[in-house]
Motif scaffolding. Structure first.
Motif, PDB file in Angstrom:
ATOM      1  N   ASN A 766       0.838  -1.196   0.000  1.00 31.85           N
ATOM      2  CA  ASN A 766       0.000   0.000   0.000  1.00 31.85           C
ATOM      3  C   ASN A 766       0.876   1.250   0.000  1.00 31.85           C
ATOM      4  N   PRO A 767       0.465   2.303  -0.729  1.00 28.54           N
ATOM      5  CA  PRO A 767       1.277   3.528  -0.756  1.00 28.54           C
ATOM      6  C   PRO A 767       1.366   4.179   0.616  1.00 28.54           C
ATOM      7  N   THR A 768       2.541   4.667   0.943  1.00 31.59           N
ATOM      8  CA  THR A 768       2.752   5.344   2.213  1.00 31.59           C
ATOM      9  C   THR A 768       3.799   6.439   2.028  1.00 31.59           C
ATOM     10  N   THR A 769       3.774   7.395   2.913  1.00 26.45           N
ATOM     11  CA  THR A 769       4.717   8.501   2.843  1.00 26.45           C
ATOM     12  C   THR A 769       5.806   8.302   3.884  1.00 26.45           C
ATOM     13  N   VAL A 770       7.061   8.379   3.445  1.00 27.05           N
ATOM     14  CA  VAL A 770       8.213   8.254   4.329  1.00 27.05           C
ATOM     15  C   VAL A 770       8.767   9.652   4.589  1.00 27.05           C
ATOM     16  N   GLU A 771       9.008   9.976   5.862  1.00 25.23           N
ATOM     17  CA  GLU A 771       9.501  11.294   6.245  1.00 25.23           C
ATOM     18  C   GLU A 771      10.823  11.158   6.996  1.00 25.23           C
ATOM     19  N   GLY A 772      11.640  12.168   6.882  1.00 28.87           N
ATOM     20  CA  GLY A 772      12.895  12.198   7.618  1.00 28.87           C
ATOM     21  C   GLY A 772      13.390  13.624   7.769  1.00 28.87           C
ATOM     22  N   ALA A 773      14.291  13.846   8.719  1.00 26.74           N
ATOM     23  CA  ALA A 773      14.783  15.198   8.981  1.00 26.74           C
ATOM     24  C   ALA A 773      16.229  15.131   9.468  1.00 26.74           C
ATOM     25  N   GLY A 774      16.934  16.219   9.254  1.00 24.83           N
ATOM     26  CA  GLY A 774      18.285  16.378   9.770  1.00 24.83           C
ATOM     27  C   GLY A 774      18.415  17.735  10.431  1.00 24.83           C
ATOM     28  N   PHE A 775      19.412  17.888  11.293  1.00 26.51           N
ATOM     29  CA  PHE A 775      19.550  19.092  12.090  1.00 26.51           C
ATOM     30  C   PHE A 775      21.006  19.536  12.137  1.00 26.51           C
ATOM     31  N   TYR A 776      21.190  20.850  12.246  1.00 25.75           N
ATOM     32  CA  TYR A 776      22.531  21.428  12.339  1.00 25.75           C
ATOM     33  C   TYR A 776      22.752  21.947  13.756  1.00 25.75           C
ATOM     34  N   PRO A 777      23.423  21.178  14.605  1.00 27.79           N
ATOM     35  CA  PRO A 777      23.658  21.620  15.983  1.00 27.79           C
ATOM     36  C   PRO A 777      24.640  22.776  16.039  1.00 27.79           C
ATOM     37  N   GLN A 778      24.365  23.709  16.945  1.00 29.42           N
ATOM     38  CA  GLN A 778      25.242  24.857  17.148  1.00 29.42           C
ATOM     39  C   GLN A 778      26.015  24.687  18.457  1.00 29.42           C
ATOM     40  N   ALA A 779      27.121  25.346  18.558  1.00 32.47           N
ATOM     41  CA  ALA A 779      28.031  25.169  19.690  1.00 32.47           C
ATOM     42  C   ALA A 779      27.400  25.631  20.993  1.00 32.47           C
ATOM     43  N   GLY A 780      27.766  24.958  22.063  1.00 30.29           N
ATOM     44  CA  GLY A 780      27.421  25.421  23.403  1.00 30.29           C
ATOM     45  C   GLY A 780      28.277  26.630  23.762  1.00 30.29           C
ATOM     46  N   VAL A 781      28.505  26.831  25.050  1.00 29.49           N
ATOM     47  CA  VAL A 781      29.296  27.991  25.459  1.00 29.49           C
ATOM     48  C   VAL A 781      30.668  27.939  24.801  1.00 29.49           C
ATOM     49  N   ASN A 782      31.064  29.041  24.183  1.00 28.95           N
ATOM     50  CA  ASN A 782      32.383  29.117  23.554  1.00 28.95           C
ATOM     51  C   ASN A 782      32.876  30.551  23.616  1.00 28.95           C
ATOM     52  N   VAL A 783      34.172  30.722  23.551  1.00 26.90           N
ATOM     53  CA  VAL A 783      34.799  32.000  23.874  1.00 26.90           C
ATOM     54  C   VAL A 783      35.713  32.447  22.740  1.00 26.90           C
ATOM     55  N   LEU A 784      35.704  33.755  22.468  1.00 25.41           N
ATOM     56  CA  LEU A 784      36.686  34.399  21.609  1.00 25.41           C
ATOM     57  C   LEU A 784      37.237  35.609  22.344  1.00 25.41           C
ATOM     58  N   ILE A 785      38.537  35.770  22.349  1.00 27.99           N
ATOM     59  CA  ILE A 785      39.157  36.946  22.947  1.00 27.99           C
ATOM     60  C   ILE A 785      40.108  37.552  21.928  1.00 27.99           C
ATOM     61  N   GLY A 786      40.180  38.881  21.909  1.00 20.69           N
ATOM     62  CA  GLY A 786      41.012  39.523  20.912  1.00 20.69           C
ATOM     63  C   GLY A 786      41.624  40.814  21.404  1.00 20.69           C
ATOM     64  N   ALA A 787      42.609  41.277  20.641  1.00 19.31           N
ATOM     65  CA  ALA A 787      43.254  42.550  20.935  1.00 19.31           C
ATOM     66  C   ALA A 787      43.554  43.252  19.627  1.00 19.31           C
ATOM     67  N   SER A 788      43.395  44.566  19.644  1.00 18.21           N
ATOM     68  CA  SER A 788      43.666  45.397  18.484  1.00 18.21           C
ATOM     69  C   SER A 788      44.684  46.459  18.869  1.00 18.21           C
ATOM     70  N   PHE A 789      45.738  46.578  18.078  1.00 19.71           N
ATOM     71  CA  PHE A 789      46.805  47.540  18.348  1.00 19.71           C
ATOM     72  C   PHE A 789      46.874  48.507  17.167  1.00 19.71           C
ATOM     73  N   ARG A 790      46.626  49.792  17.439  1.00 21.20           N
ATOM     74  CA  ARG A 790      46.625  50.795  16.377  1.00 21.20           C
ATOM     75  C   ARG A 790      47.775  51.776  16.607  1.00 21.20           C
ATOM     76  N   PHE A 791      48.561  51.975  15.561  1.00 19.17           N
ATOM     77  CA  PHE A 791      49.738  52.857  15.646  1.00 19.17           C
ATOM     78  C   PHE A 791      49.408  54.216  15.033  1.00 19.17           C
TER      79      PHE A 791
END
Length: 791
Positions: A766-791
């Motif tokens: 008998n005809p039936t519909t098949v479904e599926g899905a995928g997901f893109y997980p994003q990062a938990g807590v994460n850190v970036l630190i930077g410094a800028s030096f202007r002359f």
């Protein structure tokens, strides 16, 4: 985490620095009429004031470089180096701030325009610019949803506005279209570290004003690159963070030489392992600009581009894997001769893109100005893929005889190439006086793209040679656009806006697709896009506007491959209210976007991760957007926004269980009903600022049939941003330390995904519909630190 927050609180309240303040003062006028209650403020700070009854203002600031904004309907920004008390008088009669703005004048709007828009300044960009892509930096703007394939904002990223996907957001750089001409997508990964060379960004939501390139069906993003610098400088920026993410760049400017010439540039390198397994990025870029300027002329020659090598991470994971192994990446997976699962180490995109732009901006007299722009873009690169047990004949390799066995299948490595050239000529002229602001122009472009595939290795190669091609195709797109738009300022309260555009597009395609299907296309489209609006300023604080805009959009290459040749049409109605005082501003608008033959995402992806679309017939988007900015005290301000919407396909028909079913009104895919954001800023001392940023995105369906399997859960994410500036330290003019804690409360969430369904048969046939899905997980807590030096 408590220890970190406690340390931050000690840092915040531990600074006791006393600095000398200088006074910035002057008058604000419009056509020589002194303006009362005009707003004057320093961008990126809490310092602001208003003019008095004779147009006089006075603002006390610590020493430093500032972007001072003068606003009274129209806005003007003036850069001030405050090393002593200064007087700056401003006339707001001209809508164009400087010759720099002439390049983008034709595609931008000002503060009084009846077009719904938000501006994203260089100062705001700099606060969080630590190597993440522009869509991630823009994610706190109204109605914006951003996502990252690698999960940490580096590499492949994308943006949706009002539910419209990345390919339906028109993007221009200095008025030149950036969207890929065939796929209409915006590949931000090819603008590596481009935020570091961006002066400002304007986001127009809805149809917006006439722009160059494919029509805006959800929004347009207009990027203006760095202005020329009067003063010479050198700058080094570095940052490091989670997932071994590095960003280093150097910037320089010669300053104005002989008061006319300036050369500036940037070299950047960004590396990251990514949050998702093997979702690495290796991004190199450059930006070089030469300017000639005098009182009436600005000529800019720009060369910018770079190379990206990113490991593929567009497969996502299913719901079960999401619970057990969030970072799993199936890209490059194969089984070796001993039956062990392996991952090919070079399953990558490797793409280079170079842009050459020339802009001649000319003030002809006090009323007339003009712009002529030329552009050439050269792009080339490939997607490399390990294919297990591939069909040799499909890859134009003859069967191989080994003993008495005929080998027809083999493991192999292939590359799918895109090699393209894009040429643009753009010209416009502007007339402005006390009553009229008129712009007209023409735009022409030619795109020529070659598509081909080659095999670089095969376990059984027969008589084939390395890089033998197994398919060849070509796509050519020609476009000519002409437009005229005008604003008539009837009096101090009323102004009327009109805009007409004609677009003429021709597509020619030939040869084979990557699936080796013969694709022959020769289609032309002629579009007429009218727009109109009216603005009413009730008083100095309140403004109302209404606008109507029509846009058309041609199919893209993949649509033609799927047999779709019908163009789309959008009618966009916008009704808005703007409120502004010295300490607060509110922008509110209601929109109704009515579509004919809208191409909505099905939720499914093709074999290289591109979203597949289908025609939905009648559909609409109805929403309310509110954004505000409130100065709660001298040290505290907030910038909240919220978008509420309903997004519906009308009488949507889909194949389910062997028959076509009319599902009635269904939700348009990837269109959450609520998107909200906020930025809370605390500046305990002029040198130190803390920003707490929040984003909430409601649940959304990834398909158009309202299937529970296609639902993407809502998420609420918060970031903490710290900025500390030191002035005149030893040999440095300025040192800026920046910290960014993304997802500070470690929320588990997915910002994107895919959904598919197909017809099959059950065990009884008998005809039936098949479904599926995928997901893109994003990062938990994460850190970036930077410094800028202007002359």
């Amino acid at each position: 985490m408590k220890t970190v927050l406690f340390a931050i609180s000690l840092l915040v309240f531990g600074f006791t620095i006393n600095g000398q303040n200088f006074t910035l003062s002057g008058t604000v006028s419009q056509n020589q009429l002194k303006l009362e209650d005009a707003l004057v403020y320093a961008k990126g700070t809490s310092y602001s004031t208003q003019t008095n009854e004779v147009g006089y203002y006075e603002l006390k600031l610590p020493p430093g470089n500032y972007q001072i904004v003068f606003a009274f309907g129209n806005t003007k920004t003036v850069e001030v180096n405050l090393n002593e008390s200064k007087t700056v008088d401003v006339d707001l009669a001209r809508a164009v701030e400087s010759l720099e703005e002439v390049s983008v004048q034709a595609v931008r709007v000002d503060a009084d325009s009846p077009i719904t828009h938000s501006n994203f300044s260089k100062t705001e960009i700099a606060k969080r610019n630590l190597g993440q892509d522009i869509p991630i930096l823009m994610k706190f703007l109204p109605s914006v949803v951003s996502t990252s394939d690698a999960g940490n904002g580096v590499g492949y990223t994308s943006i949706r506005v009002r539910g419209s996907d990345n390919s339906r957001v028109n993007v221009t750089i200095n008025g030149i279209p950036y969207n890929d001409q065939e796929s209409q997508g915006t590949f931000w990964v090819n603008l590596q570290d481009f935020a570091s060379s961006t002066e400002n960004i304007q986001l127009q939501r809805g149809v917006g004003t006439s722009t160059n390139g494919s029509g805006a069906f959800g929004a347009s993003v207009n990027i203006l690159t760095d202005k020329y610098s009067k003063e010479a400088y050198a700058e080094y920026n570095t940052s490091y963070g989670s997932f071994n993410t590095w960003r280093n760049n150097i910037k320089f400017s010669t300053g104005l030489l002989n008061d006319h010439f300036e050369i500036s540039g940037r070299l950047s390198k960004i590396e990251s392992d990514g949050y998702v397994d093997r979702a690495s990025s290796d991004l190199k870029s450059y930006f070089l600009q030469a300017n000639y300027t005098d009182d009436n002329t600005l000529i800019k020659a720009l060369v910018f581009g770079g190379n990206e090598v990113t490991y593929q991470s567009w497969f996502g994971v299913d719901r079960e894997t999401l619970e057990t192994d969030r970072t799993f990446n199936p890209a490059g997976q194969f089984t070796d001769e001993d039956g062990n699962i392996q991952f090919y180490d070079n399953e990558v995109d490797n793409y280079s893109q170079d842009h050459y732009q020339l802009h001649w901006n000319q003030t002809l007299n006090k009323n007339w100005s003009s712009n002529i722009s030329l552009n050439y873009t050269y792009g080339r690169g490939y997607f490399e893929q390990f294919v297990e047990d591939a069909d040799l004949s499909f890859h134009e390799i003859e069967p191989v005889e080994v003993g008495n066995e005929t080998i027809e299948n083999s493991d192999l490595i292939r590359r799918r190439w895109l090699d393209n050239d894009y040429y643009v000529v753009n010209a416009n002229i502007n007339y402005t006086d006390d009553e009229w602001d008129f712009t007209a122009g023409a735009f022409g472009s030619l795109y020529d793209g070659d598509h081909f595939g080659e095999v670089i290795w095969s376990r059984f190669a027969g008589n084939s040679l390395i890089r033998d091609r197994y398919y060849n195709g070509n796509g050519t797109k020609r476009e000519f656009t002409t437009f005229a738009k005008a604003t008539w300022r009837i009096d101090d309260q009323w102004q009327i806006y009109g805009d007409v555009q004609g677009r003429f597009v021709n597509f020619e395609m030939s040869g084979l697709t990557s699936d080796k299907v013969n694709l022959v296309v020769d289609e032309s489209f002629e579009f007429f896009n009218p727009k109109a609006g009216i603005t009413f300023r009730a008083n100095q604080n309140h403004q109302l506007y209404f606008s109507f805009g029509r846009a058309h959009r041609e199919p893209r290459r993949q649509d033609f491959e799927n047999g779709i040749t019908q163009a789309e049409r959008l009618d966009d109605f916008e009704l808005g209210w703007r409120f502004q005082t010295a300490n607060s501003s509110i922008n509110t608008n209601v929109y109704y976007m009515k579509y004919e033959d809208q191409l909505v995402l099905t939720g499914a992806l093709d074999d290289v991760g591109n979203p597949i679309r289908e025609t939905s017939g009648q559909s609409y988007r109805l929403g309310l957007e509110v954004e505000g900015q409130f100065k709660l005290s001298e040290k505290v301000s907030i910038q909240p926004n919220i978008a509420l919407s309903t997004n519906k396909n009308q009488d949507f028909v889909a194949p389910l269980n062997g028959e076509l079913v009319n599902l009635g009104d269904t939700n348009i895919s990837f269109s959450p009903e609520i998107v909200a954001g906020n930025q809370l800023s605390f500046q305990p001392i002029p040198e130190f600022q803390i920003n707490f940023l929040s984003k909430y995105v409601g649940e959304q369906y990834m398909g158009n049939i309202d299937s529970a399997a296609s639902k993407l859960d809502d998420f609420f994410v918060n970031d903490l941003n710290l900025v500390y500036r030191l002035k005149n330290i030893s040999v440095f003019d300025e040192i800026v330390f920046t910290g960014l804690i993304n997802n500070v409360f470690d929320a588990e969430y997915e910002s994107n995904g895919y959904f598919f369904f197909f017809e099959s048969a059950d065990e009884n046939g008998n005809p039936t519909t098949v479904e599926g899905a995928g997901f893109y997980p994003q990062a938990g807590v994460n850190v970036l630190i930077g410094a800028s030096f202007r002359f």
